[in-house]
Every structure is written in C-alpha cells, then in structure tokens.
Enzyme design. Structure first.
Site, PDB file in Angstrom:
ATOM      1  N   LYS A 184      11.503  18.834 -18.277  1.00  0.00           N
ATOM      2  CA  LYS A 184      12.550  19.687 -17.679  1.00  0.00           C
ATOM      3  C   LYS A 184      12.561  21.052 -18.360  1.00  0.00           C
ATOM      4  CE  LYS A 184      15.407  15.706 -16.414  1.00  0.00           C
ATOM      5  NZ  LYS A 184      16.566  14.848 -16.674  1.00  0.00           N
TER       6      LYS A 184
ATOM      7  N   GLN B  59      21.131  13.918 -21.129  1.00  0.00           N
ATOM      8  CA  GLN B  59      20.188  12.902 -20.654  1.00  0.00           C
ATOM      9  C   GLN B  59      20.802  11.511 -20.822  1.00  0.00           C
ATOM     10  OE1 GLN B  59      17.448  13.578 -19.027  1.00  0.00           O
ATOM     11  NE2 GLN B  59      16.539  11.556 -18.913  1.00  0.00           N
TER      12      GLN B  59
ATOM     13  N   ASP C 121      23.357  18.158 -12.844  1.00  0.00           N
ATOM     14  CA  ASP C 121      22.966  16.812 -12.420  1.00  0.00           C
ATOM     15  C   ASP C 121      23.704  16.364 -11.151  1.00  0.00           C
ATOM     16  OD1 ASP C 121      21.040  15.428 -13.945  1.00  0.00           O
ATOM     17  OD2 ASP C 121      22.437  15.219 -15.626  1.00  0.00           O
TER      18      ASP C 121
END
Ligand code: GUN
Length: 283
Positions: free
Chosen positions: A53, A97, A120
């Site tokens: 990412k 995460q 997200d």
C-alpha cells in the site's frame, strides 16, 4: 474458455489515472494526499500488504507514512494516536491494518477514525452509505470487485449474483453494491445447505470465504462471471477460493489469484485517498 480479468493490468490503468489526478491536485492545492497506515505487530502477511500500500501511494505521487507499533501498544495509546491524526491537517487518510491484537477492540478503533479520513470505508457512517446507496467511501475490496465487473461490459441488472461469504469487509458490502446495480443477490456462507444448487443459478459468483479451491467446476453455471477474493497460502503458494484451472473452462470471465482482486484493492485504496483529500481540502 473464459476471459481472464487481469486485476494487475486494470489496476495499472487506475494507478496511472490516480497519478495524473495527484499531479493536478498538487497544482491546485499545493499539497498531495497523505495516507497514514498503522500496523501493530510483526505478522509477515500484514506487513507485506501494508508495504504494498505504501509503495503504491508513493508511486502515485502521494505522501505515505507507515507507523509500525509494538504488539504491546494499549488500546488507549492507539486511540490517542488516531485522535492526533484526526486533528492533523497534513493527514488525509488513516488506515489501521486489521486484525489488531486481541486486547484492542477493533470496533473502537474503526469508530475512532474521522469519517472523512476513513480510507477503508469501515466507519459506521460509511457502512450506512453503502446500505442506503448514498455517497460515501466504499470499502476497497468491494469497490475493486465492482470495477472489475464493470470492465467486462456485461450488464449486471437483473442477473443472479451469489456472494459466498458474509464478512463486514467483503461479503456484506459487495452484496449491497450488486443490489444497487439491480442484481438479484443471494448471500451464502458456511452454514448454507444448498450451496451447489444456488451456485449453479449464479450469473455472477463472488467467492470470499478463505477456503482453498472450494468453488469447483461442477458448481459453476456455463458462462458465469467468477470473482475470486480468496487469498490462501497452500505449500507457500497463493491460491484462491476457486479451482481456477477447471472453472476457467466454464466461466465467461474469471479473476486469477494472484493478480486479480488483490491489486484492485490497492488501486481502490488510492482512489479512496483522493476522495478523502477532496472532502477535506475542497470544502
Ligand atoms: N486487513 C485485511 N484487509 C484489510 C483492509 O482492506 N483494510 C485494513 N485496514 N485491514 C485489512
């Protein structure tokens, strides 16, 4: 014999578009989108995801900060860090995460991230937008799946779609997005009793269960579009939830693993980071 939907190729195109958009934003706002990724602990798979990412952000000309925290970080310390990042005008996206260690409540973490910085799309207000069909940040994997489906130029309206898996991150939101496109949507899961019967009716089949090769050729309707979200490690090899070699002989389109949904998730995350930037900077 099917066409392979290459997430690798499609994501390259999207990343190039994002790069061009970032250059324009830099001109207009004199700054670029900045994504902060927090990872707790040393899980090798999670570390490799977050590094991918970070690399994608940097390649697109965005700013990226990877914050690595020890497994021993307390929930309060993590929430305080998120609070600081929420109030930092230089930060446009915050991603923690998952999974986080057991002593930290992931719902509290997700709720703590400001909605405009929720790249997200996991915040309850963004989840609500998916269900209501109103504007909001879409979770990256479902967004990437819809981009792949649309790339086939096949009409979704009126089709039977089967989503196998009911996670908050993939199964539930992708079902809602398919419904928004007027598919007739069924969600199946580990307790579903007539899986094969349902699968054989599906024009679009999305497998997101995390069981290697669980979708076999005898379950797939001739000409179906098959999207494989599975990322399973078998003997150090990545395999999906779909028996790719056999199913590709029946499907009209199919996504490979690796090189399918995975790269699209990252490309969608970059798009989301731009959306968050605009919500914050272009008021
Ligand atoms: N863990 C696995 N997938 C994801 C994701 O899309 N976002 C975050 N934050 N954690 C994950």
């Amino acid at each position: 014999m099917s066409n392979i939907i290459s997430g690798k190729e499609l994501s390259k195109t999207i990343r190039q578009e994002v790069k061009e958009e970032v250059a324009k934003l830099k001109e207009k706002f004199n700054k670029v989108p900045h994504l902060v990724v927090i990872i707790i602990g040393e899980d090798p798979a999670s570390l490799s995801y977050v590094k991918a990412k970070e690399r994608a952000c940097l390649r697109a000309g965005m700013k990226s900060t990877l914050m690595r925290k020890e497994e021993s970080i307390t929930e309060e310390e993590l929430l305080n860090l998120i609070h600081e990042l929420n109030n930092d005008d230089d930060v446009h996206g915050i991603l923690v995460q998952l999974p986080v260690p057991g002593h930290i409540d992931d719902n509290k973490v997700i709720n703590a991230i400001k909605q405009e910085k929720d790249v997200d799309g996991f915040h309850p207000l963004n989840v609500a937008s998916v269900h209501l069909g109103t504007p909001g940040i879409l979770p990256a994997t479902p967004k990437g799946i819809m981009t792949m489906l649309k790339s086939t130029n096949t009409e979704i309206k009126g089709k039977n779609a089967l989503v196998i898996g009911r996670s908050n991150i993939v199964g539930k939101p992708v079902a809602m997005l398919l419904l928004k496109e007027h598919a007739t949507v069924t969600i199946a899961h580990s307790r579903t009793q007539n899986m094969k019967e349902l699968a054989l009716q599906a024009d679009i089949l999305v497998a997101a269960v995390g069981r290697p090769n669980m979708v076999t050729a005898d379950m797939v309707k001739e000409g179906a579009i098959v999207i494989d979200v599975g990322v399973n490690r078998v003997d150090d090899k990545l395999v999906g939830d779909v028996d790719f070699e056999a199913v590709k002989e029946k499907a009209s389109f199919i996504t490979p693993v690796p090189g399918g949904v995975g790269p699209m998730t990252i490309a969608s995350l970059l798009q989301n980071t731009i959306e968050c930037f605009l919500m914050i900077e272009d008021k």
